[in-house]
Design a protein around this motif. Sequence first.
Motif, PDB file in Angstrom:
ATOM      1  N   ASP A  24    -101.544 -31.713 -23.599  1.00 22.72           N
ATOM      2  CA  ASP A  24    -102.692 -31.716 -22.686  1.00 22.72           C
ATOM      3  C   ASP A  24    -103.772 -32.682 -23.173  1.00 22.72           C
ATOM      4  O   ASP A  24    -104.384 -33.406 -22.380  1.00 22.72           O
ATOM      5  N   LEU A  28    -105.234 -36.139 -21.335  1.00 19.68           N
ATOM      6  CA  LEU A  28    -106.663 -36.251 -21.058  1.00 19.68           C
ATOM      7  C   LEU A  28    -107.231 -37.518 -21.700  1.00 19.68           C
ATOM      8  O   LEU A  28    -108.066 -38.212 -21.101  1.00 19.68           O
ATOM      9  N   ASP A  31    -106.701 -40.662 -19.593  1.00 23.47           N
ATOM     10  CA  ASP A  31    -107.665 -40.686 -18.483  1.00 23.47           C
ATOM     11  C   ASP A  31    -109.053 -41.110 -18.964  1.00 23.47           C
ATOM     12  O   ASP A  31    -109.695 -41.982 -18.373  1.00 23.47           O
ATOM     13  N   ILE A 154    -110.278 -31.148 -14.522  1.00 22.01           N
ATOM     14  CA  ILE A 154    -109.165 -31.351 -15.457  1.00 22.01           C
ATOM     15  C   ILE A 154    -109.525 -30.901 -16.872  1.00 22.01           C
ATOM     16  O   ILE A 154    -108.637 -30.735 -17.709  1.00 22.01           O
ATOM     17  N   ALA A 155    -110.819 -30.719 -17.148  1.00 21.63           N
ATOM     18  CA  ALA A 155    -111.228 -30.220 -18.463  1.00 21.63           C
ATOM     19  C   ALA A 155    -112.673 -29.743 -18.374  1.00 21.63           C
ATOM     20  O   ALA A 155    -113.433 -30.169 -17.502  1.00 21.63           O
ATOM     21  N   LEU A 164    -108.833 -27.385 -21.878  1.00 23.90           N
ATOM     22  CA  LEU A 164    -107.962 -28.366 -21.235  1.00 23.90           C
ATOM     23  C   LEU A 164    -107.122 -27.693 -20.156  1.00 23.90           C
ATOM     24  O   LEU A 164    -106.655 -26.579 -20.314  1.00 23.90           O
ATOM     25  N   ASN A 165    -106.915 -28.407 -19.056  1.00 22.42           N
ATOM     26  CA  ASN A 165    -106.132 -27.875 -17.937  1.00 22.42           C
ATOM     27  C   ASN A 165    -106.569 -26.456 -17.572  1.00 22.42           C
ATOM     28  O   ASN A 165    -105.766 -25.514 -17.591  1.00 22.42           O
TER      29      ASN A 165
END
Length: 401
Positions: A24, A28, A31, A154-155, A164-165
């Motif tokens: 995860d 991240l 991104d 997303i976080a 996270l997630n």
Amino acid sequence: MEPASGDVEYEPRSVKEVLAEMKDTAELLIDLSYSAVLHGSDDIAEEVIALEGKMDVLQMQARMSLLMAARSPEDAEELAPVLGVVGAAEKIADAAGDIAKVVLEDIGLPQAMRATLPEAIETLVHATIAESSPLAGGTLGALNLETETGVRVIAIHRGGDWILNPHRDTDLRVDDRLLLRGPEEGIADVYEEATGREYRPPEPPEADDTDLERAVDSIVLMKNMSELAVDLAYGSVLFDSTDVAEEVVELEAEVDALQSRFEAWTLQAAAHADDPVSLRGLVHLANSTEVISDAAVEISEGVLRGLGTHPVVEHAVQESDEVIVRVTVAHGSAFDDTTLGEEQVETETGMRVIAVRRPPDDWVISPGPETEVHAGDVLLAKGTRLGAERLTELSGGERIE
């Protein structure tokens, strides 16, 4: 790689749990690092460096746990691919950190780079929840942001830690810093609800009409293909699929070829550039992006070499809220002879189609709303398990496991 500060001690923590968190975190970081470049944001770049330090700790914990678990040659053979997955996630984190340093160290990028990136990066925005926000106190499931706006949290950065997630039961609190991804219109609505302020998107400069365009376009394509390779690599582990792992190798080879062409185009551009030093940032981006594609091959190496998938890795991938599936489009289905936008695939299913493979071997990387879909095409999509079931239903075809 810069060492993380502080001592790291062995903790009796599940390898599966650590691997899932590393996966995860790595996704991240990709991104965040490119978002930092797009927005020229020191703030986002510093978040990348902080998460890179967290990844250093995670990989040490994972290696300690694996060493404790290896008690025989048979154990070592089974656990070797797991070490590969750990090392690959760490490489992705290091590469993301190097991308962030392009911003933090002000290495510099030509105008054409930031003008082109918005086409490749879905809007990614930070928003801190204000006391007056209607989002405060609600859960993601109850607020239904993704269905209502197309925006995904997303976080969440909370009290120095990252969630996270986050899932549907995750609550939102005042002073939570949300990392939002989605279409700009939806981002604007959610940002205003969270902060009480109007969202003002950055305005990237216009692209330069120079010889740099080919070099910049090649980096964007390298980025897209590297991200796809990572997604497929985890998919190959989950399905223990040699076919999918071989697709990762093919993508990595294409990224290598693109990097070679990029180097030639950059050298040609430097010959007549007013400031050749401004191209250094491009070189850093290309090198780091190529490292990410190499790491993808490492993730799938155990499958490629016939060692199979260790159950702990398979379970770690399954722990993620997002899954990767391959679905074949059937004749006469809702997706036959249409476009992804016309059928609103992401809205209808919650799945993001990351690639379309057309017989025999053509790829459409990071397809958009205008991408056509026909019977026999294979959709590679990422999202929730429920969304995967809906995608299979609408495609009328089979889900390839």
